[in-house]
Write an enzyme that holds these catalytic residues in place. Structure first.
Site, PDB file in Angstrom:
ATOM      1  N   CYS A  55      -6.160   1.084  -1.804  1.00  0.00           N
ATOM      2  CA  CYS A  55      -5.238   1.518  -0.747  1.00  0.00           C
ATOM      3  C   CYS A  55      -5.722   1.128   0.638  1.00  0.00           C
ATOM      4  CB  CYS A  55      -5.078   3.028  -0.780  1.00  0.00           C
ATOM      5  SG  CYS A  55      -4.455   3.582  -2.357  1.00  0.00           S
TER       6      CYS A  55
ATOM      7  N   ASP B 170      10.704   4.449  -6.498  1.00  0.00           N
ATOM      8  CA  ASP B 170       9.565   3.848  -7.192  1.00  0.00           C
ATOM      9  C   ASP B 170       9.953   2.724  -8.132  1.00  0.00           C
ATOM     10  OD1 ASP B 170       7.838   5.464  -5.898  1.00  0.00           O
ATOM     11  OD2 ASP B 170       7.984   7.070  -7.390  1.00  0.00           O
TER      12      ASP B 170
ATOM     13  N   HIS C 143       7.468  -7.142  -6.436  1.00  0.00           N
ATOM     14  CA  HIS C 143       6.119  -6.655  -6.240  1.00  0.00           C
ATOM     15  C   HIS C 143       5.318  -7.684  -5.453  1.00  0.00           C
ATOM     16  CE1 HIS C 143       2.717  -4.125  -7.159  1.00  0.00           C
ATOM     17  NE2 HIS C 143       2.038  -5.213  -7.456  1.00  0.00           N
TER      18      HIS C 143
END
Ligand SMILES: Cc1cc2nc3c(=O)[nH]c(=O)nc-3n(C[C@H](O)[C@H](O)[C@H](O)COP(=O)(O)OP(=O)(O)OC[C@H]3O[C@@H](n4cnc5c(N)ncnc54)[C@H](O)[C@@H]3O)c2cc1C
Length: 767
Positions: free
Chosen positions: A430, A463, A554
């Site tokens: 992250c 999502d 993605h």
């Protein structure tokens, strides 16, 4: 839907450039810049050339080509080779406009290209008056590249009309423009006609009171004498105000064209060649930059636009403020050095220097192995002058024919979409996310998708994609992605989408949606979002053309640019087309030529010619949609698309699942022109060895077949064609149908036979 993660690459990562230098047009000054870039690229800057031409005809040698003193090839510069050698990105398209404030360049048929610094070298236009623009017998000297073929076709048309005439007479050719180009051209075309024994009469028309204005009187006299001696009549102080085209009485040998002059006189002729220096290219009006009273771009002596924008211009397109110059290739070439100096200085924030024009040697071809030289009031003529000109021109061509050495590393500081830069260790997880704004900016600019990237399903960001099954009954899924092999993200996006969609077409499915898979090299937010936008715009273009939507995707950050699509299709209640089902007696049809793998390998090694690259791109950018529809209509039983395993590998899959053998006629297998030469030079895809291994024991090649032909069978294809099993008696009919629908490469390549005895007797025999 859109996920964003970062991949570390052992401390060294590839990176995107900090800034963009974009050259509009491959004019002479820009060729100089591209050559210099090879030796000393500006660190952190990417060089992009936008040019509709891949093969550039050198104007200095065109008269020699027309006179038969050179082949067309000898006067051609291969722009993709030059750009590859210099690690410059080439976008093969025409520029349609520019916005200097928002710093974007608009390009035909694709998204705009942003720039930090731009330069314009698009030459000038012969400016045909609107009244004659559509007349096929009025031939503009530009574009130079196809001038000879246009002229030749027009001469053939005139001669075939005259073949039925009872009054035989020479072809009348009127050349407009008594500058250097017009004079050279008239003499070269006179040679062109003589070499073919076509009787012709020439008239050279000049609006000023003399030809070769600005040249010494001695040179003008010599040229006038030469024109007279060669039967080229001359009319000066005459402007053409119109050309009237009338269907003549061919049996009486009448002229098709009536040329009207300013003084009211009229002249009949068969052809008009427009070779005036003329005016600016129409594009200049759309660049948003100040122009002079004739419409050329006004620049300071530093070659920077007088607007102060970071835009430079050089060559015929530029007018130097307070310093009028003749429009000549010599200035365009010389300005190249100043342009390169000042663009470097601009990036380094150093003061710019001024271009100081000097007198120059002018060498004019007389078309017969002689030339005329003009320098500072002196004039010389003879075959020795031609040899001098020939040596200078050949040297210029040679300079621009830098073949990149195989596997050459880009120069220090060179930065492209995949260029490596050293940087500190990148974080993973992250802590090192690609900024979400990269994604948002890119998606926000795409038409036909929301910022969430979803259409036809829930639009708010979430999502995962929730597909509306009523609207999108999905039966078939496929995914494909690969490293980018072109430094042109828009085209890479298109090719990647076509490649992925091809699996759906091969199964007989209708594409309904797709998700993008992208790995971006590290870079600034601006550069990453621009790259992502260009890729997705290309992909979206193909998805839309196929009737499908973009459902997000993605995006990761990683060592090199990877792009692909996961796609979904619908069978509309029909059975899928499978690889199995082949039976003996059937024929095999391949819908696109092979050789893409070798071309991609050659791109990587900088060894591909402009023509071969253009042909390979043409086929990669051809969708398999219409071939698949034609296959369905024609009752084709078995289908696959030819991709990474090559023709042999994909055919073996079909044979295994059908338990039959095949006989391939190697000479019928279509191939991209130029790929045999690549194979002969040992250029192969890195997958070649694995594909051969895979086929071991299953393929029998008749002795004596050339290895450069056999290699075609193992060549992996990107966005390759379909391989169809069709009833033998309908094969030619299906090929005709495919070709009518645009798959001009379709060929019958072999037949299906019974397998050999014993289990696993299926194999390919190549003859
Ligand atoms: C037959 C002939 C002979 C000549 N002989 C001589 C000579 O001996 N000596 C001499 O000094 N001069 C000569 N000239 C003049 C010389 O060719 C020009 O002055 C010179 O080519 C101008 O160079 P340039 O770099 O400005 O543009 P160009 O060489 O014209 O190059 C411009 C490039 O920009 C491209 N372009 C155009 N529109 C766009 C667009 N929308 N988007 C992107 N790219 C675009 C073009 O395709 C072209 O490749 C001759 C001209 C002709 C026609």
């Amino acid at each position: 839907m859109w996920g964003v993660i970062v991949v570390t690459m052992g401390g060294e990562v590839t990176g995107l450039p900090q800034q963009d230098l974009v050259l509009v047009g491959a004019g002479y000054a820009h060729l100089h810049l591209v050559r210099q870039w090879r030796m000393a690229p500006i660190p952190g800057v990417r060089l992009t050339v936008v040019s509709p031409d891949r093969e550039l005809t050198y104007s200095g040698m065109l008269p020699g080509v027309l006179s038969g003193l050179y082949s067309a090839d000898a006067a051609t510069i291969d722009l993709p080779q030059l750009c590859l050698a210099s690690s410059a990105r080439l976008i093969s398209a025409a520029v349609t406009g520019m916005d200097p404030d928002s710093r974007i360049i608009r390009v035909e048929g694709r998204p705009p290209i942003p720039f930090d610094v731009a330069s314009i070298a698009i030459g000038s236009s012969p400016c045909l008056p609107p009244a004659v623009a559509g007349v096929s017998e009025v031939i503009s000297i530009k574009p130079l590249g196809d001038f000879e073929s246009r002229f030749s076709a027009a001469v053939s048309a005139v001669r075939s009309r005259m073949a039925v005439a009872t009054h035989d007479r020479p072809v009348e050719i009127l050349v407009v423009g008594g500058g250097a180009a017009g004079c050279e051209l008239a003499l070269a075309l006179e040679r062109w006609m003589v070499r073919r024994r076509f009787p012709a009469r020439f008239l050279l028309v000049e609006s000023q009171n003399t030809i070769l204005r600005g040249y010494s009187s001695r040179t003008v006299e010599r040229m006038q004498r030469e024109l007279r001696a060669r039967g080229v009549a001359l009319r000066v102080s005459q402007s053409i105000v119109g050309v009237d085209r009338r269907e003549p009485d061919s049996s009486a040998g009448e002229f098709l064209l009536k040329v009207q002059f300013e003084d009211g006189s009229v002249q009949g002729t068969d052809l008009v060649i427009w070779a005036t220096g003329g005016g600016p290219m129409p594009l200049v009006e759309h660049l948003g930059l100040p122009r002079d009273d004739r419409g050329f771009l006004l620049v300071q002596k530093s070659l920077q636009s007088i607007s102060g924008a970071p835009v430079f211009a050089a060559g015929d397109v530029a007018s130097l403020l307070g310093c009028p110059l003749p429009r000549a290739g010599v200035h365009a070439v010389r300005q190249g050095a100043m342009l390169w100096n000042n663009i470097q200085h601009w990036f380094q924030r150093q003061p710019l220097r001024e271009y100081r024009p000097r007198g120059f040697l002018s060498l004019l071809s007389l078309g017969n192995g002689r030339a005329l030289a003009d320098l500072a009031g002196w004039s010389f003529e003879g075959s020795w002058v031609w040899k001098w000109k020939d040596a200078i021109d050949r040297r210029f061509l040679q300079m621009n024919r830098i073949a990149p050495s195989p596997l050459e590393e880009p120069g220090p500081g060179a930065t492209g979409e995949g260029g490596r830069v050293s940087s500190g260790m990148r974080c993973s997880g992250c802590g090192s996310k690609v900024s979400a704004s990269v994604l948002k900016t890119a998606l926000g600019r795409l038409e036909g998708t929301t910022a969430g990237g979803i259409q036809g399903s829930r639009r708010s960001p979430d999502d995962a994609v929730v597909v509306d099954r009523e609207k999108f009954p999905v039966d078939v899924f496929s995914v494909d992605f690969f490293p980018a092999f072109l430094d042109d993200p828009y085209l890479m996006g298109r090719i990647a989408a076509l490649h992925a969609l091809s699996d759906l077409w091969a199964m007989g499915a209708r594409p309904v949606g797709g998700q993008a898979l992208v790995t971006l090299p590290p870079g600034t937010e601006r550069q990453q979002s621009e790259l992502l936008y260009q890729l997705l715009a290309g992909g979206l273009h193909e998805l839309k053309s196929a009737g499908a939507e973009l459902w997000g995707g993605h995006t990761t950050e990683g060592g090199e640019l990877l792009v692909g699509f996961s796609v979904a299709g619908c069978l509309d209640g029909t059975a899928p087309l499978l690889k199995s089902g082949l039976v003996p007696g059937q024929s095999l049809i391949l819908t696109k030529p092979l050789g893409v793998g070798a071309v991609v390998a050659a791109i990587g090694q900088g060894q591909v010619s402009a023509g071969t690259l253009a042909e390979a791109l043409h086929w990669m950018l051809r969708s398999n949609a219409s071939a698949a529809r034609a296959a369905r209509q024609s009752g084709v039983t078995s289908v696959t698309d030819v991709t990474g395993f090559g023709l042999a590998g994909h055919l073996l899959e079909m044979l295994e699942s059908s338990q039959v053998s095949a006989r391939l006629q190697l000479q019928n297998v279509p191939r991209i022109g130029g790929c045999r030469e690549l194979f002969e030079r040992g250029i192969r895809s890195s997958l070649d060895a694995a594909n051969r291994k895979r086929a071991e024991g299953r393929i029998e090649v008749t002795a004596g077949l050339a290895e450069s032909d056999v290699a075609l069978l193992f060549d992996p294809q990107t966005s390759g064609g379909l391989l169809l099993g069709v009833p033998g008696d309908q094969a030619q009919q299906i090929v005709t149908l495919l070709r009518q629908k645009g798959d001009e490469g379709a060929c019958v390549v072999g037949v299906i036979e019974s397998p050999g005895s014993g289990p696993g007797g299926w194999r390919i025999r190549v003859e």
